[in-house]
Design a protein around this motif. Structure first.
Motif, mmCIF file in Angstrom:
data_model
loop_
_atom_site.group_PDB
_atom_site.id
_atom_site.type_symbol
_atom_site.label_atom_id
_atom_site.label_comp_id
_atom_site.label_asym_id
_atom_site.label_seq_id
_atom_site.Cartn_x
_atom_site.Cartn_y
_atom_site.Cartn_z
ATOM 1 N N PHE A 57 0.814 -1.213 0.000
ATOM 2 C CA PHE A 57 0.000 0.000 0.000
ATOM 3 C C PHE A 57 0.849 1.266 0.000
ATOM 4 O O PHE A 57 0.468 2.260 -0.606
ATOM 5 N N CYS A 61 0.496 4.095 -2.900
ATOM 6 C CA CYS A 61 0.267 5.511 -2.599
ATOM 7 C C CYS A 61 1.417 6.378 -3.099
ATOM 8 O O CYS A 61 1.196 7.485 -3.598
ATOM 9 N N THR A 87 -10.034 4.081 2.006
ATOM 10 C CA THR A 87 -10.699 2.832 1.634
ATOM 11 C C THR A 87 -12.184 3.104 1.476
ATOM 12 O O THR A 87 -12.667 4.201 1.734
ATOM 13 N N LYS A 88 -12.928 2.084 1.092
ATOM 14 C CA LYS A 88 -14.390 2.233 0.964
ATOM 15 C C LYS A 88 -15.030 2.566 2.297
ATOM 16 O O LYS A 88 -16.072 3.204 2.346
ATOM 17 N N GLU A 89 -14.410 2.110 3.393
ATOM 18 C CA GLU A 89 -14.944 2.366 4.721
ATOM 19 C C GLU A 89 -14.561 3.738 5.250
ATOM 20 O O GLU A 89 -14.947 4.111 6.353
ATOM 21 N N LYS A 91 -11.362 4.737 5.864
ATOM 22 C CA LYS A 91 -10.103 4.702 6.618
ATOM 23 C C LYS A 91 -8.943 5.022 5.676
ATOM 24 O O LYS A 91 -9.057 4.855 4.475
ATOM 25 N N LYS A 93 -5.861 4.478 3.520
ATOM 26 C CA LYS A 93 -5.305 3.328 2.832
ATOM 27 C C LYS A 93 -3.791 3.291 2.959
ATOM 28 O O LYS A 93 -3.184 2.230 3.012
#
Length: 95
Positions: A57, A61, A87-89, A91, A93
């Motif tokens: 990750f 990035c 992220t989708k949530e 948070k 990444k």
């Protein structure tokens, strides 16, 4: 004995100097080239127990932002782009 100390001391200074250059490269937005990302992420992820996902990750990035925050954790304000990848949530990444 003195013959062995001089090459070792030179090597040690060279390693410290190289590390100092690499850590100062990390930080500013867009300051890295894509080929610098593995080294910067290697330093960023060196103290984690989850090296494989951290490196994956971080490199992801870094390739997008051309920036890796200094240090091993935090300091994400140094790279706004790095800090905004979520992220989708919702948070962060990027480690």
């Amino acid at each position: 004995m003195a013959r062995l100390c001089l090459p070792f001391a030179f090597f040690l200074v060279l390693v410290i100097f190289t590390f100092a250059i690499q850590t100062t490269k990390a930080g500013k937005e867009g300051s890295l080239r894509p080929q610098d990302c593995p080294n910067a992420c290697g330093i960023r992820c060196s103290k984690t127990h989850h090296k494989k996902p951290c490196l994956f990750f971080c490199n992801y990035c870094c390739q997008r932002c051309l920036c890796v925050p200094s240090g091993f954790y935090g300091h994400t304000g140094e790279c706004p782009c790095y800090d905004k990848i979520l992220t989708k949530e919702g948070k962060h990444k990027c480690p």
